[in-house]
Design an enzyme around this catalytic site. Structure first.
Site: not given
Ligand code: G3I
Length: 461
Positions: A148, A256
């Protein structure tokens, strides 16, 4: 899995009731991989695990290989999640797609908030890349080295790396990755670059510059976080092809297709057509090596958290049941495998179901596998007229019965089998195809069996 192994797997499936090929079997027959993002926290859910293992031959860590997870303190690495994914992949004969090394998002706090000189930041970045790629040398086949990097207008994003290091951070990240594992394929990955637009033009120009500078880049990842009803398959194909024409591999990395929730059957059918359009775009470009879907089930997807009121973007529903989108993906692969050149791409090839014969339809009836008491059959019909619902009929040899079928509703009376469209594949454009398949009991079907469509006999394809 090799094509031979895929055939064997079909045969093994044929001895049980599970006759339809899995996504990975169908993708393998086209020489492509089919992957999913894996959520580390769900690997102990047996339903999730089983689908991830049986339906996919590639896995991407949804979060576990990102910088904040891997190097939460400077120089202190946590490999637990990444190692679990690699072990899972090895147990299930899967590729691993590494995601991601250098990204403005999900950076650890020490990096996000820290103040570093330019040379220190460059060293931090290359050390991270070197350590992580080195850790998984030989275990990870492809890496999203830079993720990105672009703004929507095609300029480079003002990330910490770009602000301090300029464009050269990208080349340095790729060089460090290549040195750490010369055999891993190195990708740049982005979203909203699926079709030709200002952003993908910026990416295109960057990749040209990197190649002209001899930077070791092997491919481009196109995320494909798309919206139901807003998918232009031919524009996606053309854009993939222009990057492929630079001598690069291209991959659909995070597919997706979301909708406003709740879903209904017409949205689900449109979603299936949209999944099919993306799969067909990849399958039409020989340098497109695979498709990764960003999650298995609607219950686990990132979409509703980011886009309130939207979701249901995945191939499996919230109960881990396959949706029309799943069947559409499967059919895209099985159709492509039955027609290696792509529909209608080889006018000299009488076996190409893309070539209309005389009459209003052509049909290819293929026995994909046979054994003493049964067989697996794939049928592809091409119609010269647009269809809104279809009925196909054929006769099986005496004593042979349909055990179960897919991509259609099946009934049998004596030798005569009637197949009607499923909810998701009844609409076929003029010149388009539909496919279905089934397993037989009591003996094998015969290759080239005549098929009729709506009571009219189709020419052999
Ligand atoms: O790890 C913490 C955890 O400790 C905490 O308790 C919890 C509470 O909300 O959050 C956890 O972190 C989360 C993380 O995923 C791991 O599960 C974040 O809140 C959450 O925002 C994060 O979201 C991820 C996102 O990337 C972050 O930008 C999504 O799962 C993941 O599907 C998404 O994937 C991205 C690709 O990497 C890049 N392209 C876009 C795609 C979709 O956004």
């Amino acid at each position: 899995m090799s094509a031979a192994a895929a055939t064997l797997a079909f045969g093994l499936a044929g001895t049980s009731q599970a006759a339809a090929p899995t996504l990975r079997e169908a993708a393998d027959a086209t020489g492509r991989f089919i992957g999913t993002a894996v959520n580390d926290g769900l690997l102990n859910n047996s339903t999730y695990r089983n689908i991830a293992a049986s339906e996919f031959d590639s896995v991407t860590a949804e979060n576990a290989m990102k910088w904040e997870a891997v190097e939460p303190q400077r120089g202190q690495y946590n490999w637990a999640g990444g190692d679990r994914l690699v072990q899972f992949a090895q147990q299930n004969d899967q590729l691993v797609y590494g995601h991601t090394l250098v990204w403005h998002s999900q950076m650890p706090q020490w990096l996000q908030n820290g103040s570093f000189s330019n040379s220190e930041l460059r060293t931090i970045m290359t050390d991270h890349v070197t350590t992580q790629v080195g850790r998984y040398r030989g275990d990870v086949q492809r890496w999203d080295v830079v993720n990105e990097a672009f703004n929507e207008d095609g300029s480079l994003r003002q990330s910490k790396f770009y602000q301090q290091l300029g464009e050269s951070y990208i080349a340095d990240a790729f060089r460090a990755a290549r040195a750490a594992d010369p055999n891993a394929k190195l990708f740049i990955n982005d979203y909203n670059t699926e079709v030709r637009n200002a952003k993908s033009d910026g990416l295109f120009r960057l990749v040209q510059r990197l190649k002209s500078q001899g930077v070791p880049i092997d491919g481009v990842g196109f995320q494909n976080h798309l919206i139901v009803g807003n998918v232009n398959g031919s524009a996606i194909q053309q854009n993939l092809q222009r990057f492929a024409d630079l001598g690069l591999e291209v991959v659909i990395t995070e597919l997706d297709i979301r909708m406003r929730t709740p879903s209904d059957s017409s949205k689900l059918q449109q979603q299936a057509r949209d999944y099919r359009a993306v799969a067909d775009a990849c399958l039409a470009v020989s340098a497109c090596s695979g498709i990764t879907v960003w999650g298995i089930s609607d219950r686990d997807s990132w979409v509703p958290d980011t886009f309130p009121g939207e979701g249901d973007a995945c191939p499996w529903d919230g109960n881990y049941q396959p949706k029309p989108a799943y069947h559409a993906l499967l059919t895209a692969f099985t159709d492509a495998a039955g027609d290696p050149g792509g529909p209608g791409e080889d006018p000299e090839d009488p076996e190409d179901p893309g070539e209309p014969g005389t009459g209003s339809c052509t049909a290819v009836f293929t026995v994909a596998n046979r054994w003493a008491t049964g067989s697996v059959v794939n049928v592809t019909v091409r119609t010269t007229q647009a269809l809104n619902g279809w009925r196909a009929e054929f006769d099986l040899p005496s004593g042979v019965t349909v055990a179960n079928g897919w991509n259609g509703g099946f009934s049998q009376s004596g030798a005569r089998v009637t197949v009607t469209n499923a909810a998701y594949n009844g609409t076929v454009a003029a010149g388009g195809t539909f496919s279905f398949g089934f397993q037989t009991n009591g003996g094998a079907a015969q290759d080239g069996t005549a098929v009729s469509l709506g009571g009219q006999r189709c020419a052999a394809g």
